[in-house]
Design an enzyme around this catalytic site. Structure first.
Site, PDB file in Angstrom:
ATOM      1  CB  CYS A   1      -5.475  -0.593   5.614  1.00 23.91           C
ATOM      2  SG  CYS A   1      -4.610   0.904   6.092  1.00 23.91           S
TER       3      CYS A   1
ATOM      4  N   GLY B   1      -0.607  -4.714   5.081  1.00 25.97           N
ATOM      5  CA  GLY B   1      -0.086  -3.703   5.999  1.00 25.97           C
ATOM      6  C   GLY B   1       0.710  -4.339   7.109  1.00 25.97           C
TER       7      GLY B   1
ATOM      8  CG  ASN C   1      -8.184  -0.853   2.263  1.00 24.47           C
ATOM      9  OD1 ASN C   1      -8.476  -1.733   1.467  1.00 24.47           O
ATOM     10  ND2 ASN C   1      -7.093  -0.127   2.128  1.00 24.47           N
ATOM     11  N   GLY C   2      -8.329   2.573   2.346  1.00 26.45           N
ATOM     12  CA  GLY C   2      -8.515   3.525   1.256  1.00 26.45           C
ATOM     13  C   GLY C   2      -8.022   4.887   1.692  1.00 26.45           C
TER      14      GLY C   2
ATOM     15  CB  CYS D   1      -7.506  -0.082  -6.935  1.00 27.58           C
ATOM     16  SG  CYS D   1      -5.708  -0.029  -6.971  1.00 27.58           S
TER      17      CYS D   1
ATOM     18  CE1 TYR E   1       4.353  -5.461  -4.787  1.00 28.97           C
ATOM     19  CE2 TYR E   1       2.843  -3.967  -3.685  1.00 28.97           C
ATOM     20  CZ  TYR E   1       4.008  -4.703  -3.683  1.00 28.97           C
ATOM     21  OH  TYR E   1       4.813  -4.694  -2.578  1.00 28.97           O
TER      22      TYR E   1
ATOM     23  CB  SER F   1       5.631  -8.712  -6.816  1.00 23.88           C
ATOM     24  OG  SER F   1       6.939  -8.334  -7.200  1.00 23.88           O
TER      25      SER F   1
ATOM     26  CG  ASP G   1       9.205  -7.127 -10.530  1.00 21.59           C
ATOM     27  OD1 ASP G   1       8.299  -7.747  -9.934  1.00 21.59           O
ATOM     28  OD2 ASP G   1      10.048  -6.438  -9.917  1.00 21.59           O
ATOM     29  CG  ASP G   2       4.744  -6.140  -9.350  1.00 17.02           C
ATOM     30  OD1 ASP G   2       5.873  -6.457  -8.954  1.00 17.02           O
ATOM     31  OD2 ASP G   2       4.119  -5.164  -8.888  1.00 17.02           O
TER      32      ASP G   2
ATOM     33  CB  CYS H   1      -2.169   6.056  -6.107  1.00 10.50           C
ATOM     34  SG  CYS H   1      -3.748   5.406  -5.526  1.00 10.50           S
TER      35      CYS H   1
ATOM     36  CB  CYS I   1      -9.167   3.492 -10.468  1.00 10.65           C
ATOM     37  SG  CYS I   1      -8.098   4.949 -10.289  1.00 10.65           S
TER      38      CYS I   1
HETATM   39  P1  5GP Z   1      11.628  -0.200  -7.976  1.00  9.39           P
HETATM   40  O1  5GP Z   1      12.568  -0.877  -8.919  1.00  9.39           O
HETATM   41  O2  5GP Z   1      10.661   0.673  -8.667  1.00  9.39           O
HETATM   42  O3  5GP Z   1      12.370   0.481  -6.859  1.00  9.39           O
HETATM   43  O4  5GP Z   1      10.796  -1.348  -7.255  1.00  9.39           O
HETATM   44  C1  5GP Z   1      10.015  -2.209  -8.027  1.00  9.39           C
HETATM   45  C2  5GP Z   1       9.477  -3.267  -7.113  1.00  9.39           C
HETATM   46  O5  5GP Z   1       8.637  -2.660  -6.130  1.00  9.39           O
HETATM   47  C3  5GP Z   1       8.623  -4.301  -7.839  1.00  9.39           C
HETATM   48  O6  5GP Z   1       9.189  -5.579  -7.615  1.00  9.39           O
HETATM   49  C4  5GP Z   1       7.274  -4.202  -7.194  1.00  9.39           C
HETATM   50  O7  5GP Z   1       6.784  -5.521  -6.900  1.00  9.39           O
HETATM   51  C5  5GP Z   1       7.489  -3.461  -5.919  1.00  9.39           C
HETATM   52  N1  5GP Z   1       6.326  -2.610  -5.588  1.00  9.39           N
HETATM   53  C6  5GP Z   1       5.384  -2.130  -6.397  1.00  9.39           C
HETATM   54  N2  5GP Z   1       4.480  -1.403  -5.730  1.00  9.39           N
HETATM   55  C7  5GP Z   1       4.846  -1.429  -4.445  1.00  9.39           C
HETATM   56  C8  5GP Z   1       4.284  -0.866  -3.265  1.00  9.39           C
HETATM   57  O8  5GP Z   1       3.253  -0.195  -3.264  1.00  9.39           O
HETATM   58  N3  5GP Z   1       4.951  -1.142  -2.112  1.00  9.39           N
HETATM   59  C9  5GP Z   1       6.091  -1.894  -2.091  1.00  9.39           C
HETATM   60  N4  5GP Z   1       6.682  -2.144  -0.929  1.00  9.39           N
HETATM   61  N5  5GP Z   1       6.635  -2.426  -3.190  1.00  9.39           N
HETATM   62  C10 5GP Z   1       6.020  -2.191  -4.358  1.00  9.39           C
HETATM   63 MG    MG Z   2       8.278  -6.980  -6.215  1.00  5.07          MG
END
Ligand code: 5GP
Ligand code: MG
Length: 458
Positions: free
Chosen positions: A2, A28, A102-103, A236, A242, A283, A345-346, A382, A433
């Protein structure tokens, strides 16, 4: 996750909060709300949707006052209904109180059961509501003491902004899981999840709310109290990887610079011989820049993002597979054809969207595809507010890197090592964390805890 934002001492508190929430929209997209006080009366407005869709000039004009608190919600605990939108407002003993959290609390369910057995009646399925009940119960002792007492009972991640008719109070869990900062604008004060919200309203950053601190902002200015001590910090790390906006400073560091360091770490650990580096935007952008600069490889945008894809759009009729992924990112054939590419990618969570994206750049003509992930494999859920799925859905919880590489149909898959991640954090791994990578949870999680447990109690 959030985003939260608060104002004290500005005559256009509602408008400032609107802008603040607008800047925090990435935290959010499910609902938005605010509560505003003119010193005596507290008015509130909350609805499902994005900030500019929830509020308009007319609604803001009905929220007069110089104190405000706002919230954008990304549900982690509790379902998607407007009842679960925050700020959460209650009137208790003639005093109205509005809370934005938030949390994620890890013992909300136990506290709730205990409070219910003593006669409390809950209005929502949010973990945040237990904080309000605990404050109300202890309110005879004064609000600071009540918060201190509540902090002794609740466990987990909380960055909170609380509005009372004549004051704003910010407090943060002793581990500092989620960010929270303090700024100043035109003699008034603002509190926000991230500094990008201060920038938009041209507020000056003063400092972070300290982990464990209770900060009261009222007619007398700032008063800081010790709420609760902790032996360690547990910021975190995924906020950096991300979640937070790259232009923000959180936990004392700039997010963009941090992500570039992640990319540089990837370059040190896995220098590849490819034609160019590209991110999966947005990202992956910053780690990809870090990787390209560190290796000296050319940087290209091999896929283009459509920025206007909302949460819901009309699905095509059968036959257009992977539409929801393809509508967001489209490969540039001209750039990819016949090339050997390193995609940054992240993170990988489930692996499902990445699989589709890799397939799309393969179909667009990329010859060899190597993927670099700017964090270690996410193997553990998490419990502190990041919306990771259950271990069963986390691809790295059940599969080796080689198995994931095959599933994604890649020529190579490389994750940043835990050491590489800690090195990007200036070697201070113990400040963070890292539970999603290591399984070492800084705040113990009750056995059987599930993020949807409050739903079950409904
Ligand atoms: P996956 O391939 O695992 O389905 O998706 C990876 C993508 O999900 C990455 O590009 C990353 O930026 C994104 N991502 C990582 N964490 C989250 C999150 O908490 N929420 C959303 N909506 N996307 C995330
Ligand atoms: Mg992404």
């Amino acid at each position: 996750m959030c985003g939260i934002f608060g104002v004290f001492g500005h005559k256009e508190a509602a408008k400032l909060t609107y802008f603040g929430l607008y800047a925090l929209q990435h935290r959010g997209q499910e609902s938005a709300g605010m509560a505003v006080s003119d010193g005596r009366e507290v008015r509130e407005y909350r609805a499902l949707g994005l900030v500019p869709d929830v509020f308009n000039e007319e609604i803001l004009s009905r929220l007069p006052g110089h104190i405000a608190v706002g919230h954008v919600r990304y549900s982690t605990t509790g379902s998607t209904t407007v009842k679960n939108a925050q700020p959460f407002c209650v009137t208790h003993g003639g005093c109205t109180l509005a809370l934005a959290h938030n949390g994620n609390l890890v013992n909300a369910y136990e506290i709730r059961r205990e409070l219910e057995s003593q006669g409390s009646i809950f209005q929502t399925t949010m973990d945040s509501e237990v904080i309000v009940h605990l404050l109300a119960k202890a309110s005879r002792k004064g609000i600071v003491e009540a918060i201190r007492e509540a902090m002794g009972i609740i466990r987990g991640a909380y960055s909170v902004i609380l509005l009372l008719p004549d004051k704003l109070i910010a407090f943060r869990d002793p581990y500092g899981f989620r960010p929270l900062c303090l700024g100043m604008v035109n003699g008034g004060y603002v509190v926000a999840s991230e500094t990008c919200a201060l920038d938009l309203i041209q507020a000056q950053y003063l400092r972070d709310i300290e982990p464990g601190e209770i900060l009261v902002i009222d007619e007398n200015g700032l008063s800081s109290y010790k709420g609760m001590e902790s032996a360690r910090r547990a910021h975190c790390i995924f906020e950096f990887i991300y979640f937070a906006r790259p232009d923000s400073y959180i936990f004392g560091e700039n997010v963009y610079a941090f992500r570039k360091h992640l990319g540089e770490g990837l370059a040190r650990e896995n220098p590849l011989e490819v034609d160019f580096v590209m991110p999966f935007p947005d990202s992956g952008n910053y780690a990809a820049i870090g990787y390209a600069q560190a290796t000296g490889l050319p940087f290209e945008m091999g896929v283009i993002r459509n920025h206007y894809v909302g949460r819901t759009f009309i699905q095509p009729s059968a036959g257009m597979r992977d539409f929801s992924v393809r509508v967001k990112l489209n490969p540039v054939k001209e750039i990819l054809r016949g090339k050997k590419v390193a995609v940054v990618d992240d993170s990988l969570v489930r692996g499902t969207t990445s699989r589709t994206r890799v397939k799309a750049i393969r179909e667009a003509g990329a010859h060899e595809i190597y993927m670099l992930i700017s964090c270690p494999p996410i193997r553990h859920p998490c419990f502190y507010g990041i919306d990771f799925p259950t271990p069963g859905e986390l691809i790295a919880a059940k599969h080796s890197v080689e198995e994931i590489r095959r599933y994604l149909e890649l020529d190579g898959l490389y994750y940043l090592s835990l050491e590489g991640l800690i090195s990007a954090a200036g070697g201070e791994g113990d400040k963070f964390c890292l539970a999603c990578f290591t399984g070492e949870y800084p705040v113990p999680v009750e056995r059987g805890f599930r993020k949807d447990i409050l739903e079950k109690g409904e």
